[in-house]
Design a protein around this motif. Structure first.
Motif, PDB file in Angstrom:
ATOM      1  N   GLU A   1      -0.982 -10.813   8.633  1.00  0.00           N
ATOM      2  CA  GLU A   1      -0.554  -9.714   9.481  1.00  0.00           C
ATOM      3  C   GLU A   1      -0.974  -8.390   8.850  1.00  0.00           C
ATOM      4  O   GLU A   1      -0.911  -8.215   7.628  1.00  0.00           O
ATOM      5  CB  GLU A   1       0.970  -9.756   9.652  1.00  0.00           C
ATOM      6  N   THR A   2      -1.411  -7.461   9.681  1.00  0.00           N
ATOM      7  CA  THR A   2      -1.717  -6.100   9.234  1.00  0.00           C
ATOM      8  C   THR A   2      -1.109  -5.130  10.237  1.00  0.00           C
ATOM      9  O   THR A   2      -1.306  -5.265  11.445  1.00  0.00           O
ATOM     10  CB  THR A   2      -3.236  -5.861   9.139  1.00  0.00           C
ATOM     11  N   ASN A   3      -0.356  -4.164   9.740  1.00  0.00           N
ATOM     12  CA  ASN A   3       0.304  -3.175  10.594  1.00  0.00           C
ATOM     13  C   ASN A   3      -0.285  -1.796  10.353  1.00  0.00           C
ATOM     14  O   ASN A   3      -0.409  -1.352   9.207  1.00  0.00           O
ATOM     15  CB  ASN A   3       1.804  -3.137  10.316  1.00  0.00           C
ATOM     16  N   TYR A   4      -0.632  -1.112  11.451  1.00  0.00           N
ATOM     17  CA  TYR A   4      -1.252   0.217  11.394  1.00  0.00           C
ATOM     18  C   TYR A   4      -0.274   1.227  11.988  1.00  0.00           C
ATOM     19  O   TYR A   4       0.277   1.013  13.074  1.00  0.00           O
ATOM     20  CB  TYR A   4      -2.558   0.218  12.176  1.00  0.00           C
TER      21      TYR A   4
ATOM     22  N   TRP B   1      -1.084 -10.888   3.015  1.00  0.00           N
ATOM     23  CA  TRP B   1      -2.267 -11.689   2.705  1.00  0.00           C
ATOM     24  C   TRP B   1      -1.833 -13.038   2.151  1.00  0.00           C
ATOM     25  O   TRP B   1      -1.208 -13.116   1.088  1.00  0.00           O
ATOM     26  CB  TRP B   1      -3.113 -10.923   1.695  1.00  0.00           C
ATOM     27  N   GLN B   2      -2.215 -14.097   2.849  1.00  0.00           N
ATOM     28  CA  GLN B   2      -1.935 -15.462   2.392  1.00  0.00           C
ATOM     29  C   GLN B   2      -2.987 -15.897   1.354  1.00  0.00           C
ATOM     30  O   GLN B   2      -3.679 -16.918   1.515  1.00  0.00           O
ATOM     31  CB  GLN B   2      -1.944 -16.409   3.584  1.00  0.00           C
TER      32      GLN B   2
ATOM     33  N   SER C   1       2.092  -5.909  -4.019  1.00  0.00           N
ATOM     34  CA  SER C   1       2.948  -7.000  -4.469  1.00  0.00           C
ATOM     35  C   SER C   1       2.077  -8.215  -4.762  1.00  0.00           C
ATOM     36  O   SER C   1       1.490  -8.807  -3.843  1.00  0.00           O
ATOM     37  CB  SER C   1       3.998  -7.348  -3.410  1.00  0.00           C
ATOM     38  N   LEU C   2       1.988  -8.579  -6.032  1.00  0.00           N
ATOM     39  CA  LEU C   2       1.158  -9.725  -6.414  1.00  0.00           C
ATOM     40  C   LEU C   2       1.723 -11.028  -5.883  1.00  0.00           C
ATOM     41  O   LEU C   2       0.987 -11.972  -5.613  1.00  0.00           O
ATOM     42  CB  LEU C   2       1.039  -9.786  -7.939  1.00  0.00           C
ATOM     43  N   GLY C   3       3.026 -11.069  -5.728  1.00  0.00           N
ATOM     44  CA  GLY C   3       3.664 -12.247  -5.174  1.00  0.00           C
ATOM     45  C   GLY C   3       4.882 -11.856  -4.361  1.00  0.00           C
ATOM     46  O   GLY C   3       5.706 -11.053  -4.814  1.00  0.00           O
ATOM     47  N   LYS C   4       4.987 -12.378  -3.132  1.00  0.00           N
ATOM     48  CA  LYS C   4       6.134 -12.115  -2.270  1.00  0.00           C
ATOM     49  C   LYS C   4       6.621 -13.440  -1.710  1.00  0.00           C
ATOM     50  O   LYS C   4       5.863 -14.193  -1.093  1.00  0.00           O
ATOM     51  CB  LYS C   4       5.769 -11.158  -1.141  1.00  0.00           C
ATOM     52  N   PHE C   5       7.891 -13.734  -1.940  1.00  0.00           N
ATOM     53  CA  PHE C   5       8.485 -14.995  -1.508  1.00  0.00           C
ATOM     54  C   PHE C   5       9.423 -14.752  -0.344  1.00  0.00           C
ATOM     55  O   PHE C   5      10.205 -13.795  -0.352  1.00  0.00           O
ATOM     56  CB  PHE C   5       9.257 -15.634  -2.672  1.00  0.00           C
TER      57      PHE C   5
ATOM     58  N   THR D   1       0.795 -12.237  -0.770  1.00  0.00           N
ATOM     59  CA  THR D   1       0.765 -10.895  -1.348  1.00  0.00           C
ATOM     60  C   THR D   1       0.940  -9.876  -0.228  1.00  0.00           C
ATOM     61  O   THR D   1       0.702 -10.158   0.944  1.00  0.00           O
ATOM     62  CB  THR D   1      -0.545 -10.624  -2.099  1.00  0.00           C
ATOM     63  N   LYS D   2       1.345  -8.683  -0.623  1.00  0.00           N
ATOM     64  CA  LYS D   2       1.565  -7.597   0.331  1.00  0.00           C
ATOM     65  C   LYS D   2       1.128  -6.290  -0.311  1.00  0.00           C
ATOM     66  O   LYS D   2       1.371  -6.070  -1.502  1.00  0.00           O
ATOM     67  CB  LYS D   2       3.042  -7.525   0.715  1.00  0.00           C
ATOM     68  N   PHE D   3       0.475  -5.435   0.456  1.00  0.00           N
ATOM     69  CA  PHE D   3       0.182  -4.107  -0.080  1.00  0.00           C
ATOM     70  C   PHE D   3       0.372  -3.053   1.004  1.00  0.00           C
ATOM     71  O   PHE D   3       0.285  -3.341   2.202  1.00  0.00           O
ATOM     72  CB  PHE D   3      -1.220  -4.026  -0.691  1.00  0.00           C
TER      73      PHE D   3
END
Length: 318
Positions: free
Chosen positions: A158-161, A145-146, A82-86, A114-116
């Motif tokens: 934040e990163t979730n595994y 990712w800010q 996601s290039l942009g997440k609001f 952003t989110k991936f």
């Protein structure tokens, strides 16, 4: 006699010869210019278009026709960026039910980030338990990712595994017109790999069933949390939920999916989430991706925080 010799039958033979010559010339032209390669590539693309939406039997290799062997890495959950997440309600001060497990002051986070998501699986054992089941290992990762937050040096918020061990049983039964394709269970661990006060993790035993009907796929899950309650998110099941239903519809190369989670409780604990995804083709394996989320648990750090998010980006695997 000459007129009899050059009869219509002879003219027909001449016409056939002309067509043969013309076809030969066109074939030579196509070969020299590479047109035949383009036509062949078009056929490959058409095959890819029709095979882009895989059935549960293909994804989980539920029969001999689709079995591909062990330790071959394949896709699991969607892979997208996601290039942009609001977010309508950014969680600037994440806090668990333990009141002492919080930050000393709020973080100046942006509402845009952003989110991936990355996800893969591999079959570890084939035809175990008297030849009735397969064992899979899977791994998924989500990152937030800010990247637009210059003041905080663009950190990963934040990163979730999420590693899993999955036991899957191929099935063949019918329920309300849907074909039951698989039943199974999984051990799932999910954590954000952080220390207190931002540490979040939980283990669960999950049971699932997969159904399909034409372009429709339905996967339902119910899980039970494992471990004690004296951790960093003791009531996570009352927010993220105890069950999940995922409904997928493939419309040509477009895919629509809805993922609903619920606590399976009433009253004050009547909580959950709904996530909608829409992917559409851009070029070959490159697709656009739109995601809308509402509820609790958009990430582990936000498990007890309600928000609505809108994301726009690209998808590599649906």
């Amino acid at each position: 006699m000459a007129n009899v010799y050059f009869c219509p039958k002879s003219q027909k033979l001449k016409a056939i010869n002309y067509r043969v010559i013309l076809t030969t010339l066109i074939s030579i032209f196509c070969y020299l210019t590479g047109t035949e390669k383009v036509r062949a590539q078009d056929n490959v693309d058409q095959d890819w278009i029709f095979k882009n939406s895989k059935t549960l039997s293909e994804l989980w290799e539920l029969d001999e026709e689709h079995h591909r062997g062990t330790f071959l890495i394949t896709s699991y959950k969607p892979i997208y960026f996601s290039l942009g997440k609001f977010s309508t309600n950014t969680n600037k001060n994440p806090q668990s039910e333990q009141r002492d497990n919080s930050l000393p002051q709020p973080i100046d986070l942006n509402v845009f980030e952003t989110k991936f998501q990355l996800s893969m699986k591999t079959k570890v054992f084939y035809k175990v338990l008297w030849g009735k089941a397969d064992v899979w290992a899977a791994y998924s990762q989500k990152a937030y990712w800010q990247i637009y937050n210059k003041e905080l040096s663009r950190p990963f918020r934040e990163t979730n595994y999420e590693p899993e061990i999955i036991l899957n049983f191929p099935m063949n039964f019918t329920v309300l017109g849907f074909k039951g394709r698989m039943l199974g269970a999984a051990f799932v661990h999910e954590s954000n790999g952080r220390s207190d006060p931002l540490s979040r993790s939980w283990n669960r035993l999950s049971f699932h069933a997969g159904f399909d009907k034409g372009p429709w796929q339905l996967i339902v899950k119910n899980w039970f949390r494992l471990g004690g309650s004296n951790d960093d998110n003791p009531e996570i099941s009352d927010y993220i939920g105890r069950g999940e239903a995922q409904l997928i519809y493939d419309w040509g190369r477009q895919r629509l999916s809805a993922i609903g989670r619920h606590s399976l409780r009433l009253g004050e604990k009547n909580r959950g989430s709904l996530q909608l995804n829409y992917t559409f083709p851009i070029i070959k394996n490159f697709s656009g991706h739109v995601q809308v989320f509402n509820g609790y648990g958009e990430s582990l750090i936000d498990y007890n925080h309600r928000q609505t998010t809108f994301g726009l980006g690209v998808s590599l695997i649906n």
